[in-house]
Design a protein around this motif. Structure first.
Motif, PDB file in Angstrom:
ATOM      1  N   PHE A  48       0.838  -1.201   0.000  1.00 48.67           N
ATOM      2  CA  PHE A  48       0.000   0.000   0.000  1.00 48.67           C
ATOM      3  C   PHE A  48       0.871   1.247   0.000  1.00 48.67           C
ATOM      4  CE2 PHE A  48       0.273  -1.042   4.582  1.00 48.67           C
ATOM      5  CZ  PHE A  48       0.691   0.162   5.117  1.00 48.67           C
ATOM      6  N   SER A  49       0.267   2.348  -0.416  1.00 44.76           N
ATOM      7  CA  SER A  49       0.914   3.661  -0.383  1.00 44.76           C
ATOM      8  C   SER A  49       0.238   4.514   0.680  1.00 44.76           C
ATOM      9  CB  SER A  49       0.794   4.363  -1.738  1.00 44.76           C
ATOM     10  OG  SER A  49       1.495   3.673  -2.748  1.00 44.76           O
ATOM     11  N   ASP A  77      -0.816   8.269  -7.819  1.00 41.74           N
ATOM     12  CA  ASP A  77       0.070   7.307  -7.162  1.00 41.74           C
ATOM     13  C   ASP A  77       0.737   6.417  -8.213  1.00 41.74           C
ATOM     14  OD1 ASP A  77       1.368   5.549  -5.526  1.00 41.74           O
ATOM     15  OD2 ASP A  77      -0.427   4.526  -4.801  1.00 41.74           O
ATOM     16  N   SER A  78       1.983   6.708  -8.517  1.00 39.36           N
ATOM     17  CA  SER A  78       2.731   5.881  -9.474  1.00 39.36           C
ATOM     18  C   SER A  78       3.524   4.787  -8.768  1.00 39.36           C
ATOM     19  CB  SER A  78       3.692   6.758 -10.285  1.00 39.36           C
ATOM     20  OG  SER A  78       4.643   7.392  -9.443  1.00 39.36           O
ATOM     21  N   ASN A  79       3.879   5.016  -7.509  1.00 44.57           N
ATOM     22  CA  ASN A  79       4.763   4.073  -6.813  1.00 44.57           C
ATOM     23  C   ASN A  79       4.188   2.671  -6.721  1.00 44.57           C
ATOM     24  OD1 ASN A  79       6.627   6.065  -6.411  1.00 44.57           O
ATOM     25  ND2 ASN A  79       6.083   6.451  -4.275  1.00 44.57           N
ATOM     26  N   ARG A  80       2.909   2.588  -6.350  1.00 37.94           N
ATOM     27  CA  ARG A  80       2.307   1.280  -6.130  1.00 37.94           C
ATOM     28  C   ARG A  80       2.349   0.435  -7.392  1.00 37.94           C
ATOM     29  NH1 ARG A  80      -2.475   2.895  -5.211  1.00 37.94           N
ATOM     30  NH2 ARG A  80      -3.692   1.187  -6.073  1.00 37.94           N
ATOM     31  N   ILE A 138      -4.411   3.099  -1.356  1.00 39.21           N
ATOM     32  CA  ILE A 138      -3.818   4.294  -0.750  1.00 39.21           C
ATOM     33  C   ILE A 138      -4.420   4.479   0.639  1.00 39.21           C
ATOM     34  CG2 ILE A 138      -3.499   6.782  -0.958  1.00 39.21           C
ATOM     35  CD1 ILE A 138      -4.032   6.391  -4.009  1.00 39.21           C
ATOM     36  N   LEU A 139      -3.558   4.617   1.645  1.00 40.69           N
ATOM     37  CA  LEU A 139      -4.022   4.869   3.007  1.00 40.69           C
ATOM     38  C   LEU A 139      -3.809   6.328   3.365  1.00 40.69           C
ATOM     39  CD1 LEU A 139      -2.745   1.754   4.991  1.00 40.69           C
ATOM     40  CD2 LEU A 139      -4.868   2.050   3.720  1.00 40.69           C
ATOM     41  N   SER A 184       4.940   2.437   0.660  1.00 38.98           N
ATOM     42  CA  SER A 184       5.632   3.543   0.007  1.00 38.98           C
ATOM     43  C   SER A 184       5.201   4.843   0.669  1.00 38.98           C
ATOM     44  CB  SER A 184       5.285   3.579  -1.482  1.00 38.98           C
ATOM     45  OG  SER A 184       5.758   4.759  -2.083  1.00 38.98           O
ATOM     46  N   GLY A 185       6.205   5.615   1.142  1.00 42.85           N
ATOM     47  CA  GLY A 185       5.906   6.879   1.796  1.00 42.85           C
ATOM     48  C   GLY A 185       5.701   6.723   3.288  1.00 42.85           C
TER      49      GLY A 185
END
Length: 420
Positions: A195-196, A215-218, A237-238, A262-263
Motif C-alpha cells: 500500500f501507499s 500514485d505511481s509508486n504502487r 492508498i491509506l 511507500s511513503g
C-alpha cells in the motif's frame, strides 16, 4: 548562528552504511516460502526447491548434428575426393534398419541416430551428389568424427542438471524437460501486501485537486514484485493517519509473508508508518547512507518482515532494485541474490559526499572509438521517474569516492538484469 543545509534529509544521528544494513537484515531473515510441486510450464520464474538429476544420457545415442552423409572416415582419402555409393537413408526418429557397409555413404538428417559403423558426417553443402542420387563425392579435409554428436554430450547420466535455489528461466525448463521431468518442486510465491500512504495521492484517472498527484509508486512496485513471482495484494492508498495505518499493517500481517509500503517513513509530522511499525513490532534499520532513498525502513510487524520504501518515485525504484530485491530473493530461498554488474567507462564527471553509496541513472552509448560508455541522465531528483524510463541502468559509486573523473571505469547495473 545556525547554518542552513541543502540536504533535505539532514537529521541527527549516524546514517547506516548499506553493507552493514544488508548484513544486519540478512542475519534476521530466513526462507519463508513453503514448497509445492508444479507442472513444468508453471515453474517459470519460481525458485527451485530441490536439485534435479537426470537418470540417463542426453542425447541417449550418437546422432548427426547436420543434414549430410554418414561415412566411415577410413574410407576417405585425405588428399583427394572420394566417390561413395549411397546405400541408405536415415531420418530423425527412424533408425537405419540395415547394416552400413564399408565403402558406402548413408544419407542422414539432423538428429537422426548414427548408423552402427559410420563415424563421420559430411555436410550436404560440402558434397556433390550424382544426378541420379546413386553416389556422392566427399571432398578431402574433414576430421574424424566431424558433425557427430556423442551420447551424453549434453548431460551424463546421474548428473545434477539444475540446483536448488535457482530462479528458473526458459532454458532451465527446457533442461528439466530434456531430463524427463514433467513437474518440479519449487518455492511457493511470496504473499506480499502493498500500500501507499499520503493524503495527496489519487488513483490514476481520478480528478486531481490542487496539490494532489497520481500514485505511481504502487504500480511500479507491484510490477517489480510480480516480476519476482510474488502474489501481490494491493491495499490501495491509506490516509496519513496513524490509527488507519497501524490497523492496516496489523491486518496485513495476519495473511501475508511480507509487507511493503511507500511513503511515510521519513521524519515529518505526517510520516506515520515508522511509528505504526514500532508499535506493532520493531524497526531494524532506518535512514541509510545512500542516495537516492535515504528514508527507507526495514523491520517486522509481529513476525512478518516489513519494508518501508521512500515516497519519491525514482528513489522507490532504485532502492527496491538494490536493497529490497536481494532481501526478497533470500526470503524465497534463492541462491543467487545479486545480479550481474558490469564495468563501463563514464562520459561524465561527478562529485559526491564521502561515506554515502550513490546510484546515478545513466544510458549506454558507443563513443567515437566504438567503446561502450555511460551517459548521465541530466536531472538527478529523487522524484524524476522519467530518469528511469529514459535510462538503461545505474552507475554505482562506493562510499569512499568523492570525485569521479570523466573516462573513469565504474560499476554499472543494467535494468535488464533486475526488472524481470
Amino acid at each position: 548562528m545556525a547554518q542552513l543545509t541543502d540536504d533535505c534529509f539532514a537529521h541527527g544521528g549516524a546514517l547506516l552504511r548499506l553493507d552493514d544494513a544488508l548484513r544486519l537484515l540478512g542475519e534476521r531473515l530466513s526462507v519463508v516460502a513453503e514448497t509445492e510441486e508444479l507442472a513444468l510450464p508453471d515453474c517459470l520464474g519460481r525458485v527451485l526447491a530441490e536439485d534435479v538429476t537426470c537418470a540417463f544420457d542426453v542425447p541417449p545415442s550418437d546422432n548427426s548434428a547436420v543434414d549430410g552423409y554418414a561415412v566411415f572416415f577410413d574410407d576417405l582419402d585425405p588428399e583427394q575426393e572420394a566417390r561413395l555409393p549411397v546405400a541408405g537413408r536415415v531420418t530423425a526418429g527412424h533408425p537405419l534398419q540395415a547394416v552400413a557397409e564399408r565403402g558406402t555413404a548413408i544419407r542422414i538428417f539432423t538428429g537422426a541416430l548414427m548408423p552402427e559403423g559410420p563415424d563421420t558426417v559430411m555436410m550436404q553443402e560440402d558434397c556433390d551428389l550424382a544426378d541420379d542420387g546413386s553416389s556422392v563425392v566427399i571432398r578431402p579435409g574433414i576430421k574424424r568424427g566431424a558433425n557427430r554428436r556423442k551420447r551424453g554430450e549434453d548431460i551424463a547420466a546421474g548428473s545434477v542438471v539444475l540446483h536448488a535455489g535457482q530462479r528458473l528461466r526458459p532454458p532451465d525448463l527446457g533442461q528439466a524437460a530434456a531430463s524427463g521431468r514433467r513437474s518440479l518442486v519449487v518455492r511457493q510465491a511470496l504473499r506480499v501486501a502493498l500500500f501507499s500512504t499520503g493524503d495527496e495521492l489519487r488513483e490514476p484517472g481520478e480528478p486531481l485537486e490542487p496539490g494532489q498527484i497520481y500514485d505511481s509508486n504502487r504500480y511500479g512496485i507491484a510490477g517489480l514484485l510480480r516480476g519476482l513471482g510474488c502474489q501481490v495484494t494491493d491495499l490501495g492508498i491509506l490516509a496519513d493517519k496513524r490509527e488507519a495505518i497501524q490497523a492496516a499493517l496489523a491486518a496485513a500481517a495476519e495473511r501475508h509473508d511480507l509487507i511493503v509500503t511507500s511513503g511515510g517513513v521519513s521524519v515529518g509530522e505526517e510520516d506515520h508508518v515508522k511509528q505504526a511499525v514500532e508499535a506493532l513490532g520493531a524497526l531494524h534499520a532506518w535512514r541509510l547512507a545512500i542516495k537516492p532513498g535515504r528514508p527507507i525502513a526495514f523491520g517486522q510487524v509481529g513476525r512478518v518482515p516489513f519494508v518501508g520504501l521512500p515516497g519519491n518515485p525514482a528513489a522507490v525504484m532504485v532502492t527496491f532494485l538494490n536493497i529490497v530485491r536481494p532481501l526478497l530473493l533470500r526470503l524465497l530461498g534463492a541462491s543467487e541474490l545479486e545480479p550481474q554488474r558490469f564495468a563501463v567507462r563514464t562520459a561524465f564527471a561527478h562529485r559526491k559526499k564521502k561515506d554515502r553509496r550513490e546510484w546515478i541513472r545513466a544510458s549506454l552509448r558507443r563513443n567515437g572509438g566504438g567503446e561502450i560508455e555511460a551517459v548521465k541522465f541530466p536531472r538527478e531528483g529523487a522524484g524524476i521517474l522519467s530518469s528511469l524510463v529514459e535510462s538503461d541502468g545505474l552507475v554505482e559509486l562506493p562510499e569512499e569516492m568523492t570525485h569521479l573523473e570523466e573516462g573513469s571505469m565504474v560499476t554499472f547495473l543494467p535494468f535488464s538484469e533486475v526488472m524481470t
